[in-house]
Design a protein around this motif. Structure first.
Motif, PDB file in Angstrom:
ATOM      1  N   ILE A 164     -24.115 -50.041  91.241  1.00 26.95           N
ATOM      2  CA  ILE A 164     -25.018 -49.019  92.094  1.00 26.95           C
ATOM      3  C   ILE A 164     -26.478 -49.271  91.970  1.00 26.95           C
ATOM      4  O   ILE A 164     -27.292 -49.256  92.651  1.00 26.95           O
ATOM      5  CB  ILE A 164     -24.538 -47.611  91.653  1.00 26.95           C
ATOM      6  N   GLY A 165     -26.709 -49.490  90.450  1.00 22.35           N
ATOM      7  CA  GLY A 165     -28.063 -49.760  89.995  1.00 22.35           C
ATOM      8  C   GLY A 165     -28.508 -50.944  90.961  1.00 22.35           C
ATOM      9  O   GLY A 165     -29.751 -50.654  91.174  1.00 22.35           O
ATOM     10  N   LYS A 166     -27.932 -51.713  90.891  1.00 24.51           N
ATOM     11  CA  LYS A 166     -28.481 -53.110  91.157  1.00 24.51           C
ATOM     12  C   LYS A 166     -28.556 -52.921  92.851  1.00 24.51           C
ATOM     13  O   LYS A 166     -29.599 -53.514  93.359  1.00 24.51           O
ATOM     14  CB  LYS A 166     -27.330 -54.104  91.262  1.00 24.51           C
ATOM     15  N   SER A 188     -20.834 -49.276 103.753  1.00 25.17           N
ATOM     16  CA  SER A 188     -22.102 -49.384 103.966  1.00 25.17           C
ATOM     17  C   SER A 188     -22.700 -49.830 102.317  1.00 25.17           C
ATOM     18  O   SER A 188     -23.764 -50.361 102.494  1.00 25.17           O
ATOM     19  CB  SER A 188     -22.869 -48.109 104.227  1.00 25.17           C
ATOM     20  N   LEU A 189     -21.699 -49.717 101.431  1.00 22.75           N
ATOM     21  CA  LEU A 189     -22.074 -50.393 100.025  1.00 22.75           C
ATOM     22  C   LEU A 189     -21.478 -51.509  99.737  1.00 22.75           C
ATOM     23  O   LEU A 189     -20.308 -51.698 100.164  1.00 22.75           O
ATOM     24  CB  LEU A 189     -21.682 -49.219  99.048  1.00 22.75           C
ATOM     25  N   ASN A 190     -22.104 -52.345  99.408  1.00 21.65           N
ATOM     26  CA  ASN A 190     -21.460 -53.864  98.921  1.00 21.65           C
ATOM     27  C   ASN A 190     -20.608 -53.520  97.557  1.00 21.65           C
ATOM     28  O   ASN A 190     -21.051 -53.267  96.620  1.00 21.65           O
ATOM     29  CB  ASN A 190     -22.738 -54.652  98.571  1.00 21.65           C
ATOM     30  N   PRO A 191     -19.318 -53.795  97.587  1.00 15.61           N
ATOM     31  CA  PRO A 191     -18.277 -53.416  96.695  1.00 15.61           C
ATOM     32  C   PRO A 191     -18.567 -54.463  95.402  1.00 15.61           C
ATOM     33  O   PRO A 191     -17.974 -53.933  94.386  1.00 15.61           O
ATOM     34  CB  PRO A 191     -17.030 -53.927  97.442  1.00 15.61           C
ATOM     35  N   ILE A 192     -19.309 -55.531  95.300  1.00 16.60           N
ATOM     36  CA  ILE A 192     -19.354 -56.334  94.153  1.00 16.60           C
ATOM     37  C   ILE A 192     -20.610 -56.066  93.603  1.00 16.60           C
ATOM     38  O   ILE A 192     -20.840 -56.969  92.664  1.00 16.60           O
ATOM     39  CB  ILE A 192     -19.064 -57.894  94.569  1.00 16.60           C
ATOM     40  N   LEU A 193     -21.487 -55.335  94.217  1.00 20.96           N
ATOM     41  CA  LEU A 193     -22.663 -55.150  93.300  1.00 20.96           C
ATOM     42  C   LEU A 193     -22.650 -53.688  92.569  1.00 20.96           C
ATOM     43  O   LEU A 193     -22.120 -52.694  93.126  1.00 20.96           O
ATOM     44  CB  LEU A 193     -24.049 -55.222  94.168  1.00 20.96           C
ATOM     45  N   ILE A 236     -26.486 -36.650  91.338  1.00 21.07           N
ATOM     46  CA  ILE A 236     -25.629 -37.559  90.910  1.00 21.07           C
ATOM     47  C   ILE A 236     -25.571 -37.174  89.007  1.00 21.07           C
ATOM     48  O   ILE A 236     -26.243 -37.401  88.475  1.00 21.07           O
ATOM     49  CB  ILE A 236     -25.553 -39.042  90.910  1.00 21.07           C
ATOM     50  N   PRO A 237     -24.324 -36.765  88.606  1.00 11.73           N
ATOM     51  CA  PRO A 237     -24.171 -36.507  87.419  1.00 11.73           C
ATOM     52  C   PRO A 237     -24.098 -37.791  86.286  1.00 11.73           C
ATOM     53  O   PRO A 237     -23.425 -38.941  86.861  1.00 11.73           O
ATOM     54  CB  PRO A 237     -23.169 -35.460  87.047  1.00 11.73           C
ATOM     55  N   ARG A 238     -24.454 -37.742  85.195  1.00 14.38           N
ATOM     56  CA  ARG A 238     -24.314 -38.889  84.330  1.00 14.38           C
ATOM     57  C   ARG A 238     -24.812 -40.156  84.939  1.00 14.38           C
ATOM     58  O   ARG A 238     -24.471 -41.245  85.174  1.00 14.38           O
ATOM     59  CB  ARG A 238     -22.909 -39.228  83.846  1.00 14.38           C
ATOM     60  N   GLY A 294     -18.287 -38.291  98.600  1.00 18.42           N
ATOM     61  CA  GLY A 294     -19.475 -37.487  98.644  1.00 18.42           C
ATOM     62  C   GLY A 294     -20.449 -38.215  97.651  1.00 18.42           C
ATOM     63  O   GLY A 294     -21.557 -38.129  97.914  1.00 18.42           O
ATOM     64  N   MET A 295     -20.121 -39.028  96.661  1.00 19.35           N
ATOM     65  CA  MET A 295     -20.850 -39.780  95.564  1.00 19.35           C
ATOM     66  C   MET A 295     -21.573 -40.635  96.443  1.00 19.35           C
ATOM     67  O   MET A 295     -22.619 -40.981  96.231  1.00 19.35           O
ATOM     68  CB  MET A 295     -20.231 -40.116  94.291  1.00 19.35           C
ATOM     69  N   LYS A 296     -20.800 -41.485  97.031  1.00 26.57           N
ATOM     70  CA  LYS A 296     -21.120 -42.603  97.840  1.00 26.57           C
ATOM     71  C   LYS A 296     -22.284 -42.369  98.771  1.00 26.57           C
ATOM     72  O   LYS A 296     -23.366 -43.002  98.851  1.00 26.57           O
ATOM     73  CB  LYS A 296     -19.965 -43.437  98.441  1.00 26.57           C
ATOM     74  N   GLN A 297     -22.102 -41.132  99.420  1.00 26.59           N
ATOM     75  CA  GLN A 297     -23.080 -40.889 100.567  1.00 26.59           C
ATOM     76  C   GLN A 297     -24.317 -40.286  99.464  1.00 26.59           C
ATOM     77  O   GLN A 297     -25.449 -40.596 100.234  1.00 26.59           O
ATOM     78  CB  GLN A 297     -22.445 -39.613 101.382  1.00 26.59           C
ATOM     79  N   ARG A 298     -24.318 -39.847  98.401  1.00 29.80           N
ATOM     80  CA  ARG A 298     -25.445 -39.496  97.586  1.00 29.80           C
ATOM     81  C   ARG A 298     -26.074 -40.808  97.371  1.00 29.80           C
ATOM     82  O   ARG A 298     -27.298 -40.800  97.239  1.00 29.80           O
ATOM     83  CB  ARG A 298     -25.348 -38.684  96.284  1.00 29.80           C
ATOM     84  N   VAL A 299     -25.373 -41.730  96.857  1.00 32.89           N
ATOM     85  CA  VAL A 299     -25.994 -43.126  96.733  1.00 32.89           C
ATOM     86  C   VAL A 299     -26.866 -43.617  97.623  1.00 32.89           C
ATOM     87  O   VAL A 299     -27.845 -44.176  97.659  1.00 32.89           O
ATOM     88  CB  VAL A 299     -24.579 -43.908  96.042  1.00 32.89           C
TER      89      VAL A 299
END
Lengths: 325, 305, 318
Positions: free
Chosen positions: A108-110, A101-106, A140-142, A157-162
């Motif tokens: 996280i912030g974007k 579900s996340l675009n691999p070339i962008l 999410i730390p840092r 798990g981090m991706k699901q948080r994103v």
């Protein structure tokens, strides 16, 4: 509790090579404000299609009818453009598989920034600040570093948080979570469920939680809708459902999920399998697998009838009337 | 045992599709591939065309009005007309007859060449994919080197070594396309290699040859059929090209490429000499290639149906 | 004392990491020093989260993956040094059931052919086939008519039955089941678990049952090994382990199972942080960065598996 989303008589049909298949058939439920509503059922019961129908994300081949009442408007009558304004801002969704579900070339912030850019007016710097705030909010730390990272650097798990950060970016009134923890490990699942529950209280969101895991339901949900073969077979508050399920299917589900063995150390199970869409019988759809089956069950379909204030059930054993087809 | 029986009965899982007796189903599955092709809107015409082409290859010599090598000295370079439907060449030989005889040559050569490619390419590709590691690495690097040359240059080199003749041209064409075929087979086999049923078969204790023959091959036949079809088209072109530059069929053998080459000298005086073999090659290659594309659509489950 | 059927001693599996051509090779320890024993007629559960090495362990037991170090002893013989023919004889005794029944069957073969595969590779006389095929397919709750059908005609649960049929057709002693029910729906899961338990009784099978689902393992396993990052952290009788977990990781794991009882509101232990990547595991006890009881020693010294109250735990607390 005032309801925020009201689904009435929702039917979704997919057209295919071999004619039309009705996957969701006359689904009714209400989502109260600030409520977590669980939709449970096995694969093929139509729970995911129901959620996609709410957001009108079915693609060209799917067609929904019925009423989905949200803020005095019927979502099924909205134009595609109007729906785009609603998706993500008023009703947002998180999916089972955070990897795809996340675009691999962008970065996280974007990706989270884009969500804000679409629905709100904010300068670049404001946006960045907001995104970092969101990342912190979902634990999410840092956050500043992760802001610049690409998705493949993060764990499941981090991706699901994103994904959750993205979904709550515009403070939606309703969050639809489709099997949000199924792809995650059990200790990570506990973290994510905890997070969702905290966010729900903090933001006073309403959540529709789609899952096959009754354990998740027991921990999270206020009320539950049980679906079978494209129909709602029972709705009840969580405690009632888990303590005394009415519908034979709900009974089977609760008993086999609790892994409680009967006298001779065997698990309770439901014989047979879920019928495929397009192969439903004209009677009660559960009749073939039901241990309490009566003659009438095979002849005609029961309607969803109200047992008390909070409980409805679709079964001849509980005084249902014949369903209008 | 009694309890187990009870369980068995209580489960008596109804099949998802309750119908037909099993023997029928099996038969149907085997025949259905042909019908799938036949029912495709374009493939039906391709099949008919290729069937006619085959018939022409087999019975061409019987249909041909004249001996392909018999010179009619009274009718040199005659334009298409009543007696010689497609005209005659500089030696007075009937172009139509030569074309029909040439069909057989073209057909045999291209099928045998594609056969060489198919057998060797499949073998190399499967071994490479199945064994993996160093073997895979070495085999594929060799293929890469060969692929760096255009296949026609490779074929030229092979003919140069073996000497110009139709058989050698056929071998050259076959061998020169082995590298690309092996690569295609390898990549198809690699997708199968990661499937669970390969591991399952290993866990049972199956032998290597069993796994290759029964697990790999049936699952890549579709792909192989498609590739082979496309390679037959290529083989026809390459053979004709070799003959055209004089390294394939030797005169006076009636071969399309040779005919084309003989005709090019008279392109201004007698257009029909080069035109008809040219058309024949173009049409056949086009149909075979398009047929290959259609087969790919049919075999590939991902294609939009 | 029950007889030992399968024993794993100090099993280790390293995978080489692909780096630049001239860089020194680096390794990932998928499993590191695993010791396990499977007794006759018993079900040994292996649980853990993704990346803990439970599937690698299962595959090493059958030598589907070659272990880098250690012994796998079956009926007194070390299978890691078996020749090809010995290995074949061994695989007749030890079979595997896979997670994804769809993926583990060749779509081009009929159910009969899929089930006959072991018969062919182990050269069982053709005269016995029919008998074996029909009796086995009935054992798993399907019937003879199904033999001539193709896998795609079956539902997930039925396919898993066929996968089990293939595994038991040679009447093996041990079955290694790698997440056999995780791809299935809840109600179908219990059907398959019941089936596995019936077969165990009927055919005197021993199971190595690998799963991430603690509920299922609690039900089916007699003894349970909990793995974390390639190491066994706790090994105990199923009942004891779930009633009173000793290792802090086991404690957290068990408390993270969502409670199905709405009235049982237990305080959950929510672990901090993520599972570290197996390619750069923490020093000392691999669990220490997430452990609430971590002391100085945990950061430097790796705890060995030792006997505590009649069970085995790898933790400095004990």
């Amino acid at each position: 509790m005032p309801s925020i989303l009201k689904v009435k008589g929702l039917s979704t049909t997919f057209s295919g090579k071999h004619g039309d298949t009705t996957v969701v058939d006359g689904v009714d439920f209400e989502l109260g404000k600030g409520e977590i509503l669980g939709i449970v059922g096995e694969s093929g019961c139509g729970k995911s299609v129901t959620s996609l129908s709410i957001l009108q994300l079915l693609g060209k081949k799917g067609e929904s009818s019925g009423v989905i009442q949200f803020n005095d408007m019927n979502l099924l009558e909205q134009s595609e453009k109007a729906m785009r304004g609603i998706r993500g801002r008023d009703i947002s969704m998180i999916f089972q598989d955070p990897m795809s579900s996340l675009n691999p070339i962008l970065t996280i912030g974007k990706q989270i920034g884009e969500m804000i850019e679409i629905h709100e007016e904010a300068s670049g710097a404001e946006r960045k600040l907001k995104v970092i705030g969101l990342l912190k909010k979902v634990g999410i730390p840092r956050a500043e570093e992760i802001y610049r990272e690409y998705p493949h650097r993060l764990s499941g798990g981090m991706k699901q948080r994103v994904m959750i950060a993205m979904a709550i970016a515009c403070n939606p009134a309703v969050l639809i979570a489709d099997e949000p923890t199924t792809a995650l490990d059990v200790t990570i699942q506990a973290q994510v469920l905890d997070l969702l529950k905290g966010l729900q209280k903090e933001l006073n969101m309403s959540i529709i939680l789609i899952t096959h895991d009754l354990g998740v339901v027991a921990e999270m949900c206020d009320r539950v809708v049980v679906m079978y073969a494209g129909q709602v077979v029972e709705t009840a508050d969580t405690r009632t459902l888990l303590r005394s399920p009415k519908h034979p299917y709900a009974k089977g589900l609760v008993h086999s999920a609790s892994l409680v063995s009967n006298e001779n150390k065997r698990l309770n199970s439901i014989p047979g399998q879920v019928p495929l869409p397009g192969q439903f019988s004209s009677g009660c759809r559960f009749a073939d697998r039901c241990e309490y089956v009566l003659d009438v069950c095979r002849r005609s379909q029961p309607s969803l009838s109200k047992l008390d204030k909070n409980t409805t059930c679709r079964c001849w054993l509980y005084g249902s009337k014949e369903a209008v087809q | 045992m009694a309890r187990l029986k009870e369980v068995t009965q209580s489960l008596h899982a109804p099949l998802m599709k309750e119908e037909k007796n099993p023997a029928l189903v099996q038969k149907k599955l085997k025949v259905s591939m042909f019908w799938k092709v036949w029912n495709h809107k374009r493939a039906k015409y391709h099949l008919i065309f290729l069937f006619l082409f085959l018939v022409m290859g087999i019975f061409g010599p019987m249909i041909a009005p004249f001996d392909p090598n018999k010179p009619f000295y009274d009718a040199l370079l005659q334009a298409p007309g009543k007696e010689h439907l497609l005209g005659t060449d500089a030696l007075g030989r009937d172009v139509l007859s030569r074309l029909l005889y040439g069909t057989r040559v073209t057909l045999t050569v291209s099928i045998l060449a594609a056969g060489i490619t198919f057998v060797a390419g499949t073998l190399l590709g499967l071994i490479s994919a199945y064994v993996g590691g160093i073997v895979d690495n070495i085999l594929m690097r060799i293929m890469d080197i060969l692929l760096a040359l255009p296949s026609i240059i490779l074929a030229l080199a092979i003919v140069a070594v073996l000497g110009p003749s139709l058989t050698n041209a056929m071998i050259a064409v076959g061998v020169s396309s082995i590298p690309s075929f092996a690569r295609l087979t390898r990549s198809a086999a690699l997708t199968i290699k990661s499937s669970g049923y390969i591991e399952a078969s290993r866990s049972i204790g199956s032998s290597h040859s069993w796994i290759i023959m029964r697990q790999f091959l049936p699952n890549i036949t579709g792909v192989l059929v498609v590739y082979t079809t496309l390679f037959i088209g290529g083989a026809i072109l390459d053979t004709a090209a070799l003959s055209f530059i004089g390294l394939g069929a030797q005169p006076p053998a009636p071969e399309w490429g040779t005919m084309l080459s003989e005709g090019k000298n008279y392109i201004y005086e007698a257009w029909w000499l080069a035109t008809f073999p040219g058309i024949a090659i173009t049409v056949v290659v086009f149909v075979i290639n398009d047929f290959g594309d259609v087969l790919r659509d049919i075999f590939d489950p991902k294609s939009v149906n | 004392m029950k007889t030992k059927l399968l024993e794993v001693k100090d099993l280790e599996k390293r995978f080489k990491l692909k780096k630049a051509v001239f860089a020194p090779p680096s390794f990932v320890h998928a499993i590191n020093g695993v010791n396990l024993v499977l007794h006759e007629g018993e079900t040994l559960g292996i649980v853990g989260e993704s990346g803990c090495g439970k599937s690698t362990t299962g595959r090493c037991l059958l030598r589907l993956i070659e272990p880098s170090h250690g012994e796998v002893i079956f009926e007194g013989k070390d299978i890691t040094h078996f020749t090809k023919s010995e290995l074949k004889a061994f695989r007749k005794q030890v079979q595997m059931v896979f997670q994804d029944p769809m993926d583990s069957m060749n779509p081009k073969m009929t159910i009969g052919e899929i089930m006959a595969e072991p018969l062919i590779s182990h050269k069982i006389p053709k005269a016995q086939w029919q008998e074996l095929l029909t009796s086995t397919i009935k054992l798993v709750g399907l019937n003879e008519d199904h033999l001539s059908r193709y896998p795609h005609e079956f539902s997930g649960g039925q396919k898993q039955r066929i996968g089990i049929a293939r595994a038991i057709i040679l009447r093996p002693k041990v079955i290694v089941a790698d997440e056999p029910v995780s791809a299935l729906d809840v109600s179908v899961q219990s059907q398959i678990i019941n089936l596995l338990q019936d077969l165990q009784e009927e055919l005197d099978l021993s199971y190595v049952f690998i799963s991430h689902d603690l509920g299922v393992v609690e039900h089916i396993a007699h003894r349970v090994a909990v793995m974390y990052l390639g190491e066994v952290v706790e090994l105990a009788d199923s009942e004891e382990l779930f009633r009173d977990p000793l290792h802090p990781y086991t404690k957290a794991l068990i408390s993270s199972i969502p409670r199905k009882d709405p009235d049982e509101r237990k305080e959950r232990i929510i672990l901090k942080g993520e599972i570290p990547s197996p390619s750069s595991p923490p020093a000392g006890c691999k669990f220490h960065p997430r452990c609430e009881f971590a002391a100085e020693i945990c950061k430097t010294k790796r705890p060995a598996l030792k006997q505590v109250y009649g069970r085995e735990v790898a933790c400095h607390l004990y």
